[in-house]
Write a protein that holds these residues in place. Structure first.
Motif, mmCIF file in Angstrom:
data_model
loop_
_atom_site.group_PDB
_atom_site.id
_atom_site.type_symbol
_atom_site.label_atom_id
_atom_site.label_comp_id
_atom_site.label_asym_id
_atom_site.label_seq_id
_atom_site.Cartn_x
_atom_site.Cartn_y
_atom_site.Cartn_z
ATOM 1 N N PHE A 1 74.074 -28.545 22.337
ATOM 2 C CA PHE A 1 72.639 -29.214 22.114
ATOM 3 C C PHE A 1 72.998 -30.293 21.095
ATOM 4 C CE2 PHE A 1 72.864 -24.761 23.175
ATOM 5 C CZ PHE A 1 71.710 -24.263 23.752
ATOM 6 N N ALA A 2 72.449 -31.487 21.407
ATOM 7 C CA ALA A 2 72.860 -32.763 20.760
ATOM 8 C C ALA A 2 71.923 -33.327 19.743
ATOM 9 C CB ALA A 2 72.889 -33.932 22.044
ATOM 10 N N GLY A 3 70.866 -32.669 19.357
ATOM 11 C CA GLY A 3 70.022 -33.121 18.462
ATOM 12 C C GLY A 3 69.572 -34.622 18.703
ATOM 13 N N ASP A 4 69.122 -35.359 17.803
ATOM 14 C CA ASP A 4 68.516 -36.728 18.119
ATOM 15 C C ASP A 4 69.649 -37.579 18.176
ATOM 16 O OD1 ASP A 4 65.716 -36.400 18.528
ATOM 17 O OD2 ASP A 4 65.260 -36.250 16.495
ATOM 18 N N LEU A 5 70.864 -37.300 18.490
ATOM 19 C CA LEU A 5 71.921 -38.135 18.796
ATOM 20 C C LEU A 5 71.999 -38.861 19.968
ATOM 21 C CD1 LEU A 5 75.190 -36.737 16.951
ATOM 22 C CD2 LEU A 5 74.302 -39.029 16.716
ATOM 23 N N VAL A 6 71.198 -38.125 21.049
ATOM 24 C CA VAL A 6 71.155 -38.120 22.604
ATOM 25 C C VAL A 6 69.583 -37.854 22.603
ATOM 26 C CG1 VAL A 6 71.776 -37.789 24.714
ATOM 27 C CG2 VAL A 6 73.414 -37.460 22.850
ATOM 28 N N GLU A 7 68.971 -39.033 23.388
ATOM 29 C CA GLU A 7 67.791 -39.015 23.967
ATOM 30 C C GLU A 7 67.853 -38.883 25.641
ATOM 31 O OE1 GLU A 7 65.976 -37.767 21.728
ATOM 32 O OE2 GLU A 7 66.052 -38.747 19.787
ATOM 33 N N PHE A 8 66.791 -38.432 25.930
ATOM 34 C CA PHE A 8 66.598 -38.637 27.581
ATOM 35 C C PHE A 8 65.152 -39.030 28.009
ATOM 36 C CE2 PHE A 8 66.143 -37.202 32.116
ATOM 37 C CZ PHE A 8 67.173 -38.421 32.532
ATOM 38 N N GLY A 9 64.875 -40.491 28.306
ATOM 39 C CA GLY A 9 63.646 -40.849 28.704
ATOM 40 C C GLY A 9 62.690 -40.848 27.486
ATOM 41 N N ALA A 10 63.383 -40.877 26.424
ATOM 42 C CA ALA A 10 62.628 -40.959 25.091
ATOM 43 C C ALA A 10 63.496 -42.232 24.072
ATOM 44 C CB ALA A 10 62.635 -39.847 24.390
ATOM 45 N N THR A 11 62.790 -42.835 23.300
ATOM 46 C CA THR A 11 63.206 -43.788 22.573
ATOM 47 C C THR A 11 63.804 -43.438 21.470
ATOM 48 O OG1 THR A 11 61.277 -45.239 23.169
ATOM 49 C CG2 THR A 11 62.681 -46.001 21.552
ATOM 50 N N PRO A 12 65.089 -43.799 21.186
ATOM 51 C CA PRO A 12 65.538 -43.189 19.829
ATOM 52 C C PRO A 12 65.065 -43.846 18.543
ATOM 53 C CG PRO A 12 67.333 -44.147 21.432
ATOM 54 C CD PRO A 12 66.057 -44.413 21.980
ATOM 55 N N TYR A 13 64.925 -42.895 17.679
ATOM 56 C CA TYR A 13 64.177 -43.160 16.239
ATOM 57 C C TYR A 13 65.464 -43.630 15.604
ATOM 58 C CZ TYR A 13 62.158 -43.351 11.829
ATOM 59 O OH TYR A 13 61.946 -43.553 10.443
ATOM 60 N N THR A 14 65.343 -44.899 14.957
ATOM 61 C CA THR A 14 66.589 -45.401 14.006
ATOM 62 C C THR A 14 66.140 -45.629 12.663
ATOM 63 O OG1 THR A 14 66.556 -47.630 14.471
ATOM 64 C CG2 THR A 14 67.288 -46.290 16.645
ATOM 65 N N GLY A 15 65.069 -45.157 12.098
ATOM 66 C CA GLY A 15 64.676 -45.528 10.922
ATOM 67 C C GLY A 15 65.352 -45.114 9.890
ATOM 68 N N ASP A 16 66.297 -44.055 10.014
ATOM 69 C CA ASP A 16 67.301 -43.485 9.019
ATOM 70 C C ASP A 16 68.605 -43.669 9.824
ATOM 71 O OD1 ASP A 16 65.124 -42.526 7.187
ATOM 72 O OD2 ASP A 16 64.448 -41.449 8.829
ATOM 73 N N ALA A 17 68.926 -44.571 10.382
ATOM 74 C CA ALA A 17 70.055 -44.598 11.114
ATOM 75 C C ALA A 17 71.345 -45.434 10.723
ATOM 76 C CB ALA A 17 69.923 -44.767 12.538
ATOM 77 N N TYR A 18 72.415 -45.172 11.040
ATOM 78 C CA TYR A 18 73.434 -46.015 10.985
ATOM 79 C C TYR A 18 73.964 -46.579 12.203
ATOM 80 C CZ TYR A 18 74.108 -44.045 6.392
ATOM 81 O OH TYR A 18 73.596 -43.642 4.850
#
Length: 318
Positions: free
Chosen positions: A180-197
């Motif tokens: 269960f990867a949480g938002d580290l991995v998406e599939f067919g969905a755009t990664p949200y990176t507003g709080d990312a490194y």
């Protein structure tokens, strides 16, 4: 792009829920690109990974759990702190709400601002928001890793590195090879990176890949049920992150203003990624954070409801 509705305010259509068993007692609750939840049924209790955004929406997960087991839901794991993932936690009555130290620290630092920001961005995902009793606070806080046994079932809760946030947590079933990867991995969905490194995230995905998952539940998108599909989702997420950040960093190095960089990056990514869920929603936030990181702002700035709208107007309408 001038007439584009803010964030996901124009996305009001309901989604079809899918609840499927990936291995004995391991389930994915998905909804056509909306935030996913994971369910782990142990010998005597149940664990939920990510709770949905409100107690009313969490009840949809609970109803599906009750179709397969009457065991108590004793554990909730927060894969990270974003409101849309955690504010439904009170519905489960769990004894233990588990999060990484870094996730706890983010809730302290920016939990309320994030709550107010996300409700404005995603009105459809916060059904009956008035039922949220307040911020969700973990009562079990771990450093780097925590292993639990739900009877005979081993569950590893791992912080593999910074990515989507600094506190990202995955839940790994080593025997079943389900992640269960949480938002580290998406599939067919755009990664949200507003709080990312953004420089760290691809490296964190490399460590995630080394686990050898054969099935994977991403933060958004369909559950992946073969090693090939798992690799496709990891590689696709990495490709988006790398291409987006490289485009922005090039513009920063050339001294271009943020709005110009945004337009160029949107145009560059849209042919490959424009069909992914929430692409138009995420891109302004993604490019804004990439611009900051490429400009030397190491830690993500706090998003508020006011900053959200100011940024959107500057990039989409300014």
């Amino acid at each position: 792009m001038a007439g584009k509705a803010f964030a996901s305010q124009g996305d009001l259509d309901g989604k079809t829920i899918t609840f499927e068993e990936l291995a004995e007692g391991l389930y994915a609750y998905t909804a056509e690109g909306d935030p996913n939840s994971g369910i782990i049924v142990g010998d005597d209790s149940v664990m939920v990974v990510d709770t949905q955004a409100t107690p009313v929406m969490a009840q949809g997960v609970i109803d599906r759990i009750r179709e397969v087991t009457d065991k108590p839901i004793d554990y909730v794991v927060l894969s990270h702190y974003h409101a849309v993932r955690v504010l439904g936690a009170s519905a489960y009555g769990a004894r233990q709400i588990i999060a990484s130290r870094d996730t706890h620290d983010l809730i302290v630092e920016r939990g309320q601002q994030d709550y107010e920001s996300e409700v404005g961005r995603f009105p459809r995902l916060f059904q009956s928001v008035e039922t949220v009793p307040g911020l969700t606070w973990p009562n079990v806080i771990f450093e780097k890793s925590l292993t639990l046994h739900l009877g005979q079932r081993e569950v590893q809760i791992l912080q593999l590195g910074r990515g989507h946030t600094k506190g990202d947590t995955v839940v790994w079933l080593p025997k079943e090879k389900v992640l269960f990867a949480g938002d580290l991995v998406e599939f067919g969905a755009t990664p949200y990176t507003g709080d990312a490194y953004l420089k760290d995230w691809p490296e964190t995905l490399g460590r995630l890949r080394e686990l050898g998952a054969e099935k994977l539940v991403p933060g958004r998108g369909a559950a992946l049920k073969t090693p090939e599909a798992v690799e496709e989702s990891i590689a696709g997420t990495q490709a988006f992150l790398t291409e987006m950040y490289q485009s922005v960093a090039k513009g920063v190095a050339e001294g271009k203003p943020l709005k110009d960089i945004y337009g160029e990056t949107f145009e560059r990514l849209e042919p490959r990624f424009g069909g992914w869920v929430i692409f138009e929603h995420c891109m302004p936030f993604d490019v804004a954070r990439a611009y900051d990181e490429a400009s030397g702002i190491a830690d993500p700035r706090i998003w508020t409801a006011e900053r959200d709208v100011e940024m959107w107007r500057a990039l989409e309408q300014g």
